[in-house]
Design a protein around this motif. Structure first.
Motif, PDB file in Angstrom:
ATOM      1  N   ASN A  77       0.842  -1.199   0.000  1.00  0.00           N
ATOM      2  CA  ASN A  77       0.000   0.000   0.000  1.00  0.00           C
ATOM      3  C   ASN A  77       0.873   1.244   0.000  1.00  0.00           C
ATOM      4  O   ASN A  77       1.290   1.717   1.047  1.00  0.00           O
ATOM      5  CB  ASN A  77      -0.923   0.011   1.224  1.00  0.00           C
ATOM      6  N   LYS A  78       1.118   1.772  -1.175  1.00  0.00           N
ATOM      7  CA  LYS A  78       1.916   2.998  -1.264  1.00  0.00           C
ATOM      8  C   LYS A  78       1.027   4.201  -0.995  1.00  0.00           C
ATOM      9  O   LYS A  78      -0.147   4.211  -1.344  1.00  0.00           O
ATOM     10  CB  LYS A  78       2.568   3.109  -2.636  1.00  0.00           C
ATOM     11  N   ASP A  79       1.591   5.196  -0.371  1.00  0.00           N
ATOM     12  CA  ASP A  79       0.862   6.429  -0.066  1.00  0.00           C
ATOM     13  C   ASP A  79       0.721   7.242  -1.343  1.00  0.00           C
ATOM     14  O   ASP A  79       1.717   7.646  -1.953  1.00  0.00           O
ATOM     15  CB  ASP A  79       1.625   7.218   1.004  1.00  0.00           C
ATOM     16  N   PRO A  85       9.608  11.081  -5.698  1.00  0.00           N
ATOM     17  CA  PRO A  85      10.330   9.818  -5.533  1.00  0.00           C
ATOM     18  C   PRO A  85      11.343   9.847  -4.386  1.00  0.00           C
ATOM     19  O   PRO A  85      11.651   8.812  -3.794  1.00  0.00           O
ATOM     20  CB  PRO A  85      11.053   9.616  -6.865  1.00  0.00           C
ATOM     21  N   PHE A  86      11.830  11.032  -4.067  1.00  0.00           N
ATOM     22  CA  PHE A  86      12.814  11.148  -2.991  1.00  0.00           C
ATOM     23  C   PHE A  86      12.229  10.779  -1.630  1.00  0.00           C
ATOM     24  O   PHE A  86      12.894  10.181  -0.799  1.00  0.00           O
ATOM     25  CB  PHE A  86      13.394  12.565  -2.956  1.00  0.00           C
ATOM     26  N   ILE A  87      10.962  11.141  -1.406  1.00  0.00           N
ATOM     27  CA  ILE A  87      10.352  10.885  -0.100  1.00  0.00           C
ATOM     28  C   ILE A  87       9.422   9.673  -0.090  1.00  0.00           C
ATOM     29  O   ILE A  87       8.881   9.322   0.947  1.00  0.00           O
ATOM     30  CB  ILE A  87       9.588  12.124   0.427  1.00  0.00           C
ATOM     31  N   ARG A  89       7.988   6.103   0.324  1.00  0.00           N
ATOM     32  CA  ARG A  89       8.402   4.925   1.092  1.00  0.00           C
ATOM     33  C   ARG A  89       8.705   3.795   0.127  1.00  0.00           C
ATOM     34  O   ARG A  89       7.965   3.546  -0.814  1.00  0.00           O
ATOM     35  CB  ARG A  89       7.286   4.494   2.039  1.00  0.00           C
ATOM     36  N   LYS A  90       9.797   3.123   0.366  1.00  0.00           N
ATOM     37  CA  LYS A  90      10.185   2.006  -0.490  1.00  0.00           C
ATOM     38  C   LYS A  90      10.133   0.676   0.259  1.00  0.00           C
ATOM     39  O   LYS A  90      10.163  -0.385  -0.332  1.00  0.00           O
ATOM     40  CB  LYS A  90      11.587   2.246  -1.043  1.00  0.00           C
ATOM     41  N   HIS A  91      10.069   0.752   1.607  1.00  0.00           N
ATOM     42  CA  HIS A  91      10.121  -0.446   2.445  1.00  0.00           C
ATOM     43  C   HIS A  91       9.145  -0.290   3.608  1.00  0.00           C
ATOM     44  O   HIS A  91       8.720   0.827   3.934  1.00  0.00           O
ATOM     45  CB  HIS A  91      11.526  -0.661   3.014  1.00  0.00           C
ATOM     46  N   HIS A  92       8.843  -1.412   4.262  1.00  0.00           N
ATOM     47  CA  HIS A  92       8.003  -1.389   5.459  1.00  0.00           C
ATOM     48  C   HIS A  92       8.733  -0.841   6.668  1.00  0.00           C
ATOM     49  O   HIS A  92       8.108  -0.412   7.624  1.00  0.00           O
ATOM     50  CB  HIS A  92       7.534  -2.808   5.802  1.00  0.00           C
ATOM     51  N   CYS A  93      10.026  -0.899   6.674  1.00  0.00           N
ATOM     52  CA  CYS A  93      10.789  -0.511   7.857  1.00  0.00           C
ATOM     53  C   CYS A  93      11.958   0.373   7.451  1.00  0.00           C
ATOM     54  O   CYS A  93      12.729   0.024   6.572  1.00  0.00           O
ATOM     55  CB  CYS A  93      11.316  -1.781   8.545  1.00  0.00           C
ATOM     56  N   THR A  94      12.048   1.521   8.090  1.00  0.00           N
ATOM     57  CA  THR A  94      13.190   2.405   7.870  1.00  0.00           C
ATOM     58  C   THR A  94      14.185   2.176   8.989  1.00  0.00           C
ATOM     59  O   THR A  94      13.850   2.300  10.160  1.00  0.00           O
ATOM     60  CB  THR A  94      12.756   3.885   7.860  1.00  0.00           C
ATOM     61  N   ILE A  95      15.399   1.820   8.633  1.00  0.00           N
ATOM     62  CA  ILE A  95      16.438   1.559   9.613  1.00  0.00           C
ATOM     63  C   ILE A  95      17.454   2.693   9.530  1.00  0.00           C
ATOM     64  O   ILE A  95      18.014   2.959   8.488  1.00  0.00           O
ATOM     65  CB  ILE A  95      17.141   0.205   9.346  1.00  0.00           C
ATOM     66  N   PHE A  96      17.625   3.396  10.656  1.00  0.00           N
ATOM     67  CA  PHE A  96      18.557   4.505  10.702  1.00  0.00           C
ATOM     68  C   PHE A  96      19.912   4.032  11.132  1.00  0.00           C
ATOM     69  O   PHE A  96      20.049   3.188  11.981  1.00  0.00           O
ATOM     70  CB  PHE A  96      18.065   5.592  11.677  1.00  0.00           C
TER      71      PHE A  96
END
Length: 96
Positions: A77-79, A85-87, A89-96
């Motif tokens: 489910n993409k927003d 494209p820069f912002i 979401r590409k994944h379910h989890c963002t890892i910093f």
């Protein structure tokens, strides 16, 4: 201690505590067996049962592995409001 002297009851109460059994589901403390060679994945997994601070490190490793597994899942489910494209979401989890 000289003969005839008794240990004060307050000292006995503070030091000599009655033991209690461990819960049935409690993991046993055990470390990595280096006699089996060096397997880094198994070594890191063994931290969870190696002692207090190693246990917390082992729990952190498990949490990171959960994040990596979540990150590999496809994003269904993409927003629709994220058009840049820069912002996006590409994944379910963002890892910093």
């Amino acid at each position: 201690m000289a003969t005839g002297e008794e240990i004060p009851s307050i000292a006995l109460d503070a030091v000599l505590k009655k033991s209690s059994g461990l819960p049935k589901d409690k993991e046993l403390v055990k470390g990595y067996d280096f006699n089996d060679g060096i397997d880094y994945d198994a070594l890191l997994r063994s931290y969870k049962t190696s002692g207090f601070q190693a246990t917390n490190f082992g729990l952190a490793v498990e949490e990171i592995n959960k994040m990596i597994a979540c990150r590999k899942k496809p994003l269904l489910n993409k927003d629709v409001l994220e058009t840049d494209p820069f912002i996006q979401r590409k994944h379910h989890c963002t890892i910093f």
